[in-house]
Design a protein around this motif. Sequence first.
Motif, PDB file in Angstrom:
ATOM      1  N   LEU A  33      71.100  58.686 -17.252  1.00 30.95           N
ATOM      2  CA  LEU A  33      72.187  59.364 -17.320  1.00 30.95           C
ATOM      3  C   LEU A  33      73.141  59.060 -16.054  1.00 30.95           C
ATOM      4  CD1 LEU A  33      70.101  62.800 -17.566  1.00 30.95           C
ATOM      5  CD2 LEU A  33      71.198  61.490 -19.402  1.00 30.95           C
ATOM      6  N   PRO A  34      74.478  59.184 -16.235  1.00 28.55           N
ATOM      7  CA  PRO A  34      75.297  58.713 -14.835  1.00 28.55           C
ATOM      8  C   PRO A  34      75.223  59.806 -14.131  1.00 28.55           C
ATOM      9  CG  PRO A  34      76.430  59.821 -16.884  1.00 28.55           C
ATOM     10  CD  PRO A  34      75.229  59.643 -17.332  1.00 28.55           C
ATOM     11  N   ALA A  35      75.535  59.488 -12.856  1.00 27.23           N
ATOM     12  CA  ALA A  35      75.563  60.360 -11.696  1.00 27.23           C
ATOM     13  C   ALA A  35      76.864  61.327 -11.644  1.00 27.23           C
ATOM     14  CB  ALA A  35      75.918  59.599 -10.275  1.00 27.23           C
ATOM     15  N   GLY A  36      76.855  62.335 -11.254  1.00 22.41           N
ATOM     16  CA  GLY A  36      77.659  63.594 -11.055  1.00 22.41           C
ATOM     17  C   GLY A  36      77.569  64.565 -12.147  1.00 22.41           C
ATOM     18  N   LEU A  37      76.867  64.454 -13.255  1.00 19.60           N
ATOM     19  CA  LEU A  37      76.742  65.419 -14.332  1.00 19.60           C
ATOM     20  C   LEU A  37      76.428  66.631 -13.965  1.00 19.60           C
ATOM     21  CD1 LEU A  37      75.021  63.294 -16.892  1.00 19.60           C
ATOM     22  CD2 LEU A  37      77.319  63.654 -16.916  1.00 19.60           C
ATOM     23  N   PRO A  38      76.967  67.985 -14.558  1.00 16.74           N
ATOM     24  CA  PRO A  38      76.375  69.186 -14.067  1.00 16.74           C
ATOM     25  C   PRO A  38      75.000  69.297 -14.497  1.00 16.74           C
ATOM     26  CG  PRO A  38      77.743  69.093 -16.294  1.00 16.74           C
ATOM     27  CD  PRO A  38      77.903  67.875 -15.600  1.00 16.74           C
ATOM     28  N   GLU A  39      74.386  70.283 -13.712  1.00 16.52           N
ATOM     29  CA  GLU A  39      73.218  70.589 -13.958  1.00 16.52           C
ATOM     30  C   GLU A  39      72.628  71.319 -15.241  1.00 16.52           C
ATOM     31  OE1 GLU A  39      71.020  72.312 -10.555  1.00 16.52           O
ATOM     32  OE2 GLU A  39      71.762  71.214  -9.089  1.00 16.52           O
ATOM     33  N   GLY A  40      71.716  71.238 -15.803  1.00 14.37           N
ATOM     34  CA  GLY A  40      71.301  71.733 -16.933  1.00 14.37           C
ATOM     35  C   GLY A  40      70.337  70.904 -17.821  1.00 14.37           C
ATOM     36  N   ASP A  41      70.003  71.526 -19.068  1.00 17.40           N
ATOM     37  CA  ASP A  41      69.124  71.031 -19.872  1.00 17.40           C
ATOM     38  C   ASP A  41      69.537  69.725 -20.773  1.00 17.40           C
ATOM     39  OD1 ASP A  41      67.304  72.981 -18.858  1.00 17.40           O
ATOM     40  OD2 ASP A  41      67.597  74.306 -20.541  1.00 17.40           O
ATOM     41  N   TRP A  42      68.756  68.835 -21.027  1.00 20.52           N
ATOM     42  CA  TRP A  42      68.992  67.741 -21.880  1.00 20.52           C
ATOM     43  C   TRP A  42      67.983  67.763 -22.928  1.00 20.52           C
ATOM     44  CZ3 TRP A  42      73.032  64.073 -21.723  1.00 20.52           C
ATOM     45  CH2 TRP A  42      73.851  64.315 -20.510  1.00 20.52           C
ATOM     46  N   LYS A  43      68.242  67.518 -24.220  1.00 15.59           N
ATOM     47  CA  LYS A  43      67.531  67.535 -24.981  1.00 15.59           C
ATOM     48  C   LYS A  43      67.609  66.156 -26.153  1.00 15.59           C
ATOM     49  CE  LYS A  43      65.952  70.702 -28.974  1.00 15.59           C
ATOM     50  NZ  LYS A  43      65.944  69.887 -30.154  1.00 15.59           N
ATOM     51  N   VAL A  44      66.633  65.882 -26.733  1.00 13.29           N
ATOM     52  CA  VAL A  44      66.741  64.735 -27.938  1.00 13.29           C
ATOM     53  C   VAL A  44      67.378  65.506 -28.946  1.00 13.29           C
ATOM     54  CG1 VAL A  44      65.688  63.099 -29.375  1.00 13.29           C
ATOM     55  CG2 VAL A  44      64.968  63.237 -26.964  1.00 13.29           C
ATOM     56  N   THR A  45      68.506  64.920 -29.515  1.00 15.37           N
ATOM     57  CA  THR A  45      69.269  65.465 -30.640  1.00 15.37           C
ATOM     58  C   THR A  45      69.460  64.443 -31.796  1.00 15.37           C
ATOM     59  OG1 THR A  45      71.343  64.777 -29.746  1.00 15.37           O
ATOM     60  CG2 THR A  45      70.587  67.244 -29.362  1.00 15.37           C
ATOM     61  N   GLU A  46      68.879  63.158 -31.620  1.00 13.97           N
ATOM     62  CA  GLU A  46      69.185  62.193 -32.745  1.00 13.97           C
ATOM     63  C   GLU A  46      68.106  60.953 -32.259  1.00 13.97           C
ATOM     64  OE1 GLU A  46      72.327  59.375 -34.812  1.00 13.97           O
ATOM     65  OE2 GLU A  46      73.020  61.400 -33.922  1.00 13.97           O
ATOM     66  N   VAL A  47      67.604  60.345 -33.077  1.00 15.75           N
ATOM     67  CA  VAL A  47      66.957  59.115 -33.132  1.00 15.75           C
ATOM     68  C   VAL A  47      67.143  58.056 -34.222  1.00 15.75           C
ATOM     69  CG1 VAL A  47      64.573  57.923 -33.032  1.00 15.75           C
ATOM     70  CG2 VAL A  47      64.887  60.168 -31.757  1.00 15.75           C
ATOM     71  N   ASP A  48      67.743  56.876 -34.037  1.00 11.77           N
ATOM     72  CA  ASP A  48      68.108  56.062 -35.068  1.00 11.77           C
ATOM     73  C   ASP A  48      67.067  55.035 -34.896  1.00 11.77           C
ATOM     74  OD1 ASP A  48      70.405  57.729 -35.393  1.00 11.77           O
ATOM     75  OD2 ASP A  48      71.549  56.428 -33.992  1.00 11.77           O
ATOM     76  N   LEU A  49      66.592  54.668 -35.949  1.00 13.83           N
ATOM     77  CA  LEU A  49      65.548  53.681 -36.109  1.00 13.83           C
ATOM     78  C   LEU A  49      65.780  52.515 -37.246  1.00 13.83           C
ATOM     79  CD1 LEU A  49      62.066  55.532 -36.177  1.00 13.83           C
ATOM     80  CD2 LEU A  49      63.151  54.600 -34.334  1.00 13.83           C
ATOM     81  N   THR A  50      65.842  51.387 -36.730  1.00 12.65           N
ATOM     82  CA  THR A  50      66.278  50.203 -37.411  1.00 12.65           C
ATOM     83  C   THR A  50      65.127  49.317 -37.960  1.00 12.65           C
ATOM     84  OG1 THR A  50      68.445  50.205 -36.468  1.00 12.65           O
ATOM     85  CG2 THR A  50      67.927  48.218 -37.618  1.00 12.65           C
ATOM     86  N   SER A  51      65.064  48.812 -39.325  1.00 14.57           N
ATOM     87  CA  SER A  51      64.281  48.060 -39.654  1.00 14.57           C
ATOM     88  C   SER A  51      64.668  46.455 -39.555  1.00 14.57           C
ATOM     89  CB  SER A  51      63.915  48.128 -41.405  1.00 14.57           C
ATOM     90  OG  SER A  51      65.073  47.730 -41.866  1.00 14.57           O
ATOM     91  N   ASN A  52      63.614  45.485 -39.651  1.00  8.73           N
ATOM     92  CA  ASN A  52      64.064  43.989 -39.633  1.00  8.73           C
ATOM     93  C   ASN A  52      64.740  43.727 -40.573  1.00  8.73           C
ATOM     94  OD1 ASN A  52      62.762  42.862 -37.159  1.00  8.73           O
ATOM     95  ND2 ASN A  52      60.737  43.355 -38.133  1.00  8.73           N
TER      96      ASN A  52
END
Length: 555
Positions: free
Chosen positions: A275-294
């Motif tokens: 996460l970059p510096a200077g972001l406002p405080e608060g909650d972060w949540k995984v919203t997407e996972v991209d998976l790639t095959s060979n």
Amino acid sequence: MIRLSKLRRVLASMTGAGVACVLSAPGAAAVPHGTVAPGAASAMGVSTLSFSAKSVDATSGSATIELSWTMTSSNPSASGFGGDVHLRRMNPKTGAYIGTELAAGFDSQGSPSGDVTVKPGATPASATYTWTVAVPQFGATAKTTWAVSEIQAGDGSGDSIDWDASRLSAFPRTFAAQTTADKGYPSLDRIALAQGAQTTVYEAPGQGATLRYQLDSQEPESGVYGGTVVATGPGGRKASGSFAIGWDDSEGYQGCGFIDWTQRQLLDCSVTVPLPAGLPEGDWKVTEVDLTSNAGVTHAYTGLSEASVHVTSDSVLSASGFAFTPNQVDSWHSPVPTAQLSLRPSGAVGGVSSVQLTNWGNNANNCQQLSTTPTEHADGTITVPVRGLPGQFSCQLTGLVITDGQGDQAAYGSSLGAPDIDATLTNVPDTVLPTVDAATLSPGTVAANDTQTWLKLTIDVSASTAGVNGLDLYLVDASGHAVEVQSGGVSTTFSGPLDEYFTLPQGTAPGTYTIGFRLQDQGYKTVSYGLPGSGSQPMPGGPVTLEVTDPPTAG
């Protein structure tokens, strides 16, 4: 001959050289490599490179093809070649590399695994190698193009090369494989916070923060190549972190927890999301996972329900004045007294709803928090109760999370990468050792063959810090030789009489013996009485004796 580990160090030290393509983002093209240090020319090179066929049918899953190449060096100090060679699939539309490479190491004798051989007649100036490649059955389509993507090598004299497509394209570096099209994609079996990761993360001013996750995935055909984890934070801001499986000359396929040899299953694959510096405080949540095959097939998983992580810089909610009251407790007596951790919150909206102590440093098992619900005091401080476990301990608080009524949080302690707490809870020091006021034995006489009569030793001890919980008992003969009768734990006694029962050891000869013993307290400190040597104290009131008489004669 240059070994692979040495070659890696040589290449890593060269400006412009590297292996960036090994861990490139899924689907990305190879990153161009420099071949030698700026301003320098390598005496090494690749003079020939070709495959044994232009195409191969890999649909049965048992196809092989041979890659041959010749290494040369004009350096008269060359002592032999060593390095590694890489093959990559190519995107049929763009030509970009996809999937994890196939790779093999080679040296002047061939390779440790035996799938690379060296042609007879090799010299330090020239050597030809052949790699028998097992061609994967599955590809993106019914036809998969493979290319030699990289050759790294050294000649043992300090010269080295790192050739990529820009140099290797002068040779017939590709072949086509008839493959079974893999239209599937990796499964997402689990996504969770990484082991040991906290649900509250501290962002040091100007430094940003890191979210850490673990995932499990399977792809039964071409295998898993890589993926991306996307987290969403306050105001819809997004951040992502990626992983890709690459090959290492000493460790094999790496980059993502446990990887089975076919790359068809990943377990505990670690992914970090910066996460970059200077972001406002608060909650972060995984919203997407991209998976790639060979095979280059990517699937996006959304609608996830993983727990959120709160990122704080302690700028909204904060605290100060951390202290234990008292900071020492008597852990020798049971139950151990309760202490209070006090602090002064600032910026709390709706009061402080929770104070969670997350880490006690290296002595995490010796101290415990009794409640997370704080008690408010008139002076503006709040407290939560804590307790040390019985025995010796020193617990330095290294992790603490404060939550207010509207969900804002503050983090403190080195284990969270947050400001130090500087509060330690310890036990009362074990300074007063057990002292014996008197000792008596009853009965004082026993026959040599009598191993059934119980003898009672009574020891009167004075008050001590940690009491007595261990006793080693000895018989000392007339020559000063001590024989252990028994040892072990006793009921914890701080003062007063301590009774120990024992029987005469088998084979004790008639004679006059004295009793000696060693007392141990709960802090593992010992004192001795009546034993040989200068480290033992004399028995108060004189020696405690035991007369062992001749056994009675049969009449």
